[in-house]
Write an enzyme that holds these catalytic residues in place. Structure first.
Site, mmCIF file in Angstrom:
data_model
loop_
_atom_site.group_PDB
_atom_site.id
_atom_site.type_symbol
_atom_site.label_atom_id
_atom_site.label_comp_id
_atom_site.label_asym_id
_atom_site.label_seq_id
_atom_site.Cartn_x
_atom_site.Cartn_y
_atom_site.Cartn_z
ATOM 1 N N HIS A 18 0.842 -1.208 0.000
ATOM 2 C CA HIS A 18 0.000 0.000 0.000
ATOM 3 C C HIS A 18 0.880 1.263 0.000
ATOM 4 O O HIS A 18 0.601 2.227 -0.718
ATOM 5 C CB HIS A 18 -0.860 0.068 1.278
ATOM 6 C CG HIS A 18 -1.877 -1.025 1.429
ATOM 7 N ND1 HIS A 18 -1.941 -1.820 2.549
ATOM 8 C CD2 HIS A 18 -2.886 -1.439 0.611
ATOM 9 C CE1 HIS A 18 -2.962 -2.675 2.426
ATOM 10 N NE2 HIS A 18 -3.543 -2.476 1.262
ATOM 11 N N LYS A 42 -17.802 -6.761 7.429
ATOM 12 C CA LYS A 42 -16.426 -7.281 7.386
ATOM 13 C C LYS A 42 -15.873 -7.454 8.790
ATOM 14 O O LYS A 42 -16.147 -6.638 9.677
ATOM 15 C CB LYS A 42 -15.528 -6.345 6.573
ATOM 16 C CG LYS A 42 -15.623 -6.579 5.087
ATOM 17 C CD LYS A 42 -14.379 -6.090 4.377
ATOM 18 C CE LYS A 42 -14.484 -6.244 2.890
ATOM 19 N NZ LYS A 42 -13.335 -5.671 2.193
ATOM 20 N N ARG A 91 -2.381 -6.450 -8.055
ATOM 21 C CA ARG A 91 -1.189 -7.251 -7.753
ATOM 22 C C ARG A 91 -0.982 -8.363 -8.764
ATOM 23 O O ARG A 91 0.132 -8.663 -9.166
ATOM 24 C CB ARG A 91 -1.325 -7.892 -6.363
ATOM 25 C CG ARG A 91 -1.119 -6.913 -5.254
ATOM 26 C CD ARG A 91 -1.602 -7.465 -3.946
ATOM 27 N NE ARG A 91 -3.057 -7.471 -3.935
ATOM 28 C CZ ARG A 91 -3.788 -7.703 -2.859
ATOM 29 N NH1 ARG A 91 -3.205 -7.985 -1.720
ATOM 30 N NH2 ARG A 91 -5.098 -7.668 -2.914
ATOM 31 N N SER A 129 -2.640 -7.836 3.200
ATOM 32 C CA SER A 129 -2.919 -7.686 4.635
ATOM 33 C C SER A 129 -3.261 -9.048 5.237
ATOM 34 O O SER A 129 -2.870 -9.358 6.346
ATOM 35 C CB SER A 129 -4.092 -6.726 4.850
ATOM 36 O OG SER A 129 -3.791 -5.461 4.315
HETATM 37 P P1 ADP Z 1 -9.838 -4.023 0.085
HETATM 38 O O1 ADP Z 1 -10.472 -4.805 1.216
HETATM 39 O O2 ADP Z 1 -10.673 -2.853 -0.357
HETATM 40 O O3 ADP Z 1 -9.376 -4.849 -1.071
HETATM 41 P P2 ADP Z 1 -7.041 -3.669 0.836
HETATM 42 O O4 ADP Z 1 -6.516 -2.884 1.998
HETATM 43 O O5 ADP Z 1 -6.787 -5.145 0.849
HETATM 44 O O6 ADP Z 1 -8.581 -3.314 0.757
HETATM 45 O O7 ADP Z 1 -6.451 -3.097 -0.516
HETATM 46 C C1 ADP Z 1 -6.655 -1.763 -0.921
HETATM 47 C C2 ADP Z 1 -6.113 -1.586 -2.321
HETATM 48 O O8 ADP Z 1 -4.701 -1.764 -2.288
HETATM 49 C C3 ADP Z 1 -6.636 -2.627 -3.315
HETATM 50 O O9 ADP Z 1 -6.826 -1.991 -4.569
HETATM 51 C C4 ADP Z 1 -5.531 -3.649 -3.386
HETATM 52 O O10 ADP Z 1 -5.515 -4.316 -4.637
HETATM 53 C C5 ADP Z 1 -4.321 -2.755 -3.215
HETATM 54 N N1 ADP Z 1 -3.181 -3.508 -2.675
HETATM 55 C C6 ADP Z 1 -3.181 -4.364 -1.635
HETATM 56 N N2 ADP Z 1 -1.954 -4.893 -1.440
HETATM 57 C C7 ADP Z 1 -1.150 -4.360 -2.398
HETATM 58 C C8 ADP Z 1 0.227 -4.524 -2.771
HETATM 59 N N3 ADP Z 1 1.020 -5.376 -2.146
HETATM 60 N N4 ADP Z 1 0.694 -3.787 -3.796
HETATM 61 C C9 ADP Z 1 -0.129 -2.939 -4.472
HETATM 62 N N5 ADP Z 1 -1.438 -2.756 -4.197
HETATM 63 C C10 ADP Z 1 -1.946 -3.452 -3.176
#
Ligand code: ADP
Length: 162
Positions: A18, A42, A91, A129
């Protein structure tokens, strides 16, 4: 670009993946708003307040980033705060269908808001995450996945759960 961009997500917790997206975007947009989702259906490990605080702690060096908790539709926040750009990260192919459906439903809800997809840096693209939580729960090393404030918060959270 002249607009502020919204980066919505769970951030449960924020990871180096992120942070890389936010750093890259902060050079392109005058302001980035990290929107912490708080969906009632969630099951988050960290509360919205804890997740927001961790994002703030990890992004101290970037001064055009704002962190907000939002428990409604991203397009509604966008309309209210006059933004027309939503950023999401991609990703792998496995993210594609979900992100496309989300972008299309957001377009259906508001034609004026555009979703922009940013590809994850390859060396960070395996980080999620969920994986951070699983590794931490079993006592694995998460130092290469998340910054120090998150490592500490995860340790405290896991201790509290035992
Ligand atoms: P959500 O539950 O909305 O998917 P996340 O916190 O998991 O929330 O992810 C938020 C955004 O960040 C999403 O678009 C996800 O694809 C992106 N994201 C998560 N991990 C990574 C990563 N390692 N690299 C790039 N983008 C990421």
């Amino acid at each position: 670009m002249q607009e502020k961009a919204l980066y919505p997500g769970s951030f449960d917790p924020i990871t180096f993946g992120h942070i890389d997206i936010i750093e890259r975007l902060s050079r392109l947009f005058p302001e980035i708003v990290v929107l912490i989702a708080n969906a009632p259906h969630k099951n988050y490990l960290f509360s919205a307040k804890e997740r927001a605080q961790l994002v703030r702690d990890c992004l101290k060096k970037i001064n055009n980033v704002k962190v907000e908790i939002h428990d409604g539709l991203t397009v509604d926040y966008a309309k209210k705060h006059k933004s027309s750009v939503i950023i999401r990260g991609l990703r792998a192919v496995s993210d594609f269908e979900y992100e496309m459906a989300m972008a299309n439903s957001n377009r259906h809800l508001n034609e004026d808001v555009e979703t922009m997809i940013v590809f994850a840096r390859p060396e960070l693209s395996y980080i999620s995450s969920r994986m951070v939580k699983e590794v931490a729960m079993f006592g694995g090393n998460i130092k290469e996945l998340v910054p120090q404030p998150v490592v500490k918060a995860m340790q405290l959270k896991i201790k509290g759960k035992k």
